[in-house]
Write an enzyme that holds these catalytic residues in place. Structure first.
Site, PDB file in Angstrom:
ATOM      1  N   HIS A  92      29.100   9.444  23.901  1.00 41.83           N
ATOM      2  CA  HIS A  92      30.045   9.858  24.935  1.00 41.83           C
ATOM      3  C   HIS A  92      29.520  11.070  25.713  1.00 41.83           C
ATOM      4  O   HIS A  92      29.050  12.026  25.119  1.00 41.83           O
ATOM      5  CB  HIS A  92      31.400  10.196  24.322  1.00 41.83           C
ATOM      6  CG  HIS A  92      32.190   8.973  23.981  1.00 41.83           C
ATOM      7  ND1 HIS A  92      31.817   8.124  22.962  1.00 41.83           N
ATOM      8  CD2 HIS A  92      33.279   8.417  24.553  1.00 41.83           C
ATOM      9  CE1 HIS A  92      32.669   7.108  22.921  1.00 41.83           C
ATOM     10  NE2 HIS A  92      33.540   7.248  23.863  1.00 41.83           N
ATOM     11  N   SER A 112      33.656   6.400  33.033  1.00 40.33           N
ATOM     12  CA  SER A 112      33.785   7.827  32.721  1.00 40.33           C
ATOM     13  C   SER A 112      34.045   8.647  33.972  1.00 40.33           C
ATOM     14  O   SER A 112      34.854   9.580  33.958  1.00 40.33           O
ATOM     15  CB  SER A 112      32.507   8.335  32.028  1.00 40.33           C
ATOM     16  OG  SER A 112      32.514   7.940  30.683  1.00 40.33           O
ATOM     17  N   CYS A 156      40.762  11.253  25.159  1.00 36.47           N
ATOM     18  CA  CYS A 156      41.059  10.264  26.201  1.00 36.47           C
ATOM     19  C   CYS A 156      41.514  11.005  27.450  1.00 36.47           C
ATOM     20  O   CYS A 156      42.658  11.460  27.550  1.00 36.47           O
ATOM     21  CB  CYS A 156      42.149   9.315  25.703  1.00 36.47           C
ATOM     22  SG  CYS A 156      42.547   8.024  26.900  1.00 36.47           S
ATOM     23  N   GLU A 179      37.650   8.289  34.812  1.00 37.57           N
ATOM     24  CA  GLU A 179      38.498   8.966  33.823  1.00 37.57           C
ATOM     25  C   GLU A 179      38.413  10.488  33.966  1.00 37.57           C
ATOM     26  O   GLU A 179      39.434  11.187  33.963  1.00 37.57           O
ATOM     27  CB  GLU A 179      38.064   8.545  32.414  1.00 37.57           C
ATOM     28  CG  GLU A 179      38.436   7.120  32.076  1.00 37.57           C
ATOM     29  CD  GLU A 179      37.518   6.464  31.052  1.00 37.57           C
ATOM     30  OE1 GLU A 179      36.506   7.095  30.649  1.00 37.57           O
ATOM     31  OE2 GLU A 179      37.821   5.338  30.653  1.00 37.57           O
ATOM     32  N   GLN A 180      37.179  10.989  34.103  1.00 36.67           N
ATOM     33  CA  GLN A 180      37.035  12.444  34.211  1.00 36.67           C
ATOM     34  C   GLN A 180      37.578  12.945  35.541  1.00 36.67           C
ATOM     35  O   GLN A 180      38.190  14.012  35.615  1.00 36.67           O
ATOM     36  CB  GLN A 180      35.563  12.846  34.016  1.00 36.67           C
ATOM     37  CG  GLN A 180      35.036  12.499  32.643  1.00 36.67           C
ATOM     38  CD  GLN A 180      33.852  13.359  32.214  1.00 36.67           C
ATOM     39  OE1 GLN A 180      33.697  14.489  32.670  1.00 36.67           O
ATOM     40  NE2 GLN A 180      33.033  12.824  31.315  1.00 36.67           N
ATOM     41  N   PHE A 240      32.863  16.692  21.616  1.00 36.42           N
ATOM     42  CA  PHE A 240      34.329  16.626  21.653  1.00 36.42           C
ATOM     43  C   PHE A 240      34.707  15.416  22.495  1.00 36.42           C
ATOM     44  O   PHE A 240      34.255  15.290  23.650  1.00 36.42           O
ATOM     45  CB  PHE A 240      34.867  17.908  22.298  1.00 36.42           C
ATOM     46  CG  PHE A 240      36.356  17.889  22.570  1.00 36.42           C
ATOM     47  CD1 PHE A 240      36.830  17.746  23.871  1.00 36.42           C
ATOM     48  CD2 PHE A 240      37.263  18.004  21.533  1.00 36.42           C
ATOM     49  CE1 PHE A 240      38.201  17.730  24.134  1.00 36.42           C
ATOM     50  CE2 PHE A 240      38.637  17.988  21.781  1.00 36.42           C
ATOM     51  CZ  PHE A 240      39.097  17.843  23.087  1.00 36.42           C
TER      52      PHE A 240
HETATM   53  N1  LIG Z   1      33.682  13.488  25.816  1.00 32.31           N
HETATM   54  C1  LIG Z   1      34.673  12.720  26.304  1.00 32.31           C
HETATM   55  O1  LIG Z   1      35.811  12.751  25.840  1.00 32.31           O
HETATM   56  N2  LIG Z   1      34.351  11.886  27.356  1.00 32.31           N
HETATM   57  C2  LIG Z   1      35.281  11.076  27.949  1.00 32.31           C
HETATM   58  N3  LIG Z   1      36.568  10.872  27.657  1.00 32.31           N
HETATM   59  C3  LIG Z   1      37.094   9.951  28.539  1.00 32.31           C
HETATM   60  O2  LIG Z   1      38.227   9.557  28.582  1.00 32.31           O
HETATM   61  N4  LIG Z   1      36.122   9.548  29.397  1.00 32.31           N
HETATM   62  C4  LIG Z   1      34.970  10.235  29.087  1.00 32.31           C
HETATM   63  O3  LIG Z   1      33.850  10.187  29.629  1.00 32.31           O
END
Ligand SMILES: NC(=O)NC1=NC(=O)NC1=O
Length: 167
Positions: free
Chosen positions: A67, A84, A122, A87-88, A119
């Site tokens: 991740h 990602s 979601c 989401e980010q 770490f």
């Molecule tokens: N380290 C992360 O928690 N990465 C991520 N969580 C997500 O929901 N998308 C990600 O890229």
């Protein structure tokens, strides 16, 4: 989701569609293809979760290590996967102040140093302040607790990604 179509896919097509349901872990989709036919998308999701749960500790750690950091180098260099990135972005991690950015990067580094995996949370179910709050709280946990927490977050991410796949 048209399960008849999903169940008739060869493994290449299946991996193309579900290969990133767990971030950068196409092996999981490749493995659960053997479990078809799936009755519903929940049935497919359950196969993914059972596969993850059956892994040894090193396997689970490996999933977390695939991740990208939140607001990390991939986001800065524009090399996040589309999932990602979306989401980010929606968690507000693409519009951090310099101070927020530094705080998150510092905590992420401390977390990785302590646990040996990143770490994971979601992002779609959180926002930038909640994420920083969770990171600051969870860094106090024991390794086994964080391995469990991280995998539970991977499952939440996977669930939402599957809901987004329209087939
Ligand atoms: N380290 C992360 O928690 N990465 C991520 N969580 C997500 O929901 N998308 C990600 O890229």
């Amino acid at each position: 989701m048209n399960m008849k179509a999903v169940n008739s896919m060869n493994y290449e097509e299946f991996i193309d569609l579900f290969g990133n349901a767990v971030e950068k872990c196409p092996l999981i989709a490749a493995a659960i293809w053997s479990k078809r036919p799936f009755t519903t998308v929940v049935d497919l999701e359950t196969s993914i979760f059972e596969f993850i749960d059956s892994l040894p500790q090193t396997g689970k750690e490996g999933i977390l290590r695939c991740h990208p950091d939140l607001a990390g180098r991939e986001l800065q260099s524009g090399t996040l996967t589309a999932d990602s990135q979306q989401e980010q972005g929606q968690a507000g991690l693409t519009s951090l102040s310099q101070e927020e950015q530094e705080k998150l990067q510092h905590q992420n580094s401390r977390y990785k140093l302590k646990f040996g995996f990143p770490f994971v949370i979601c992002a779609r179910l959180n926002n930038k302040s909640k994420i920083l709050q969770e990171l600051t709280a969870r860094i106090q946990n024991q390794p086994q607790q964080e391995l469990h927490n991280g995998i539970e977050e991977v499952k939440k991410i996977c669930h939402l990604r599957l809901q987004n796949i329209h087939w």
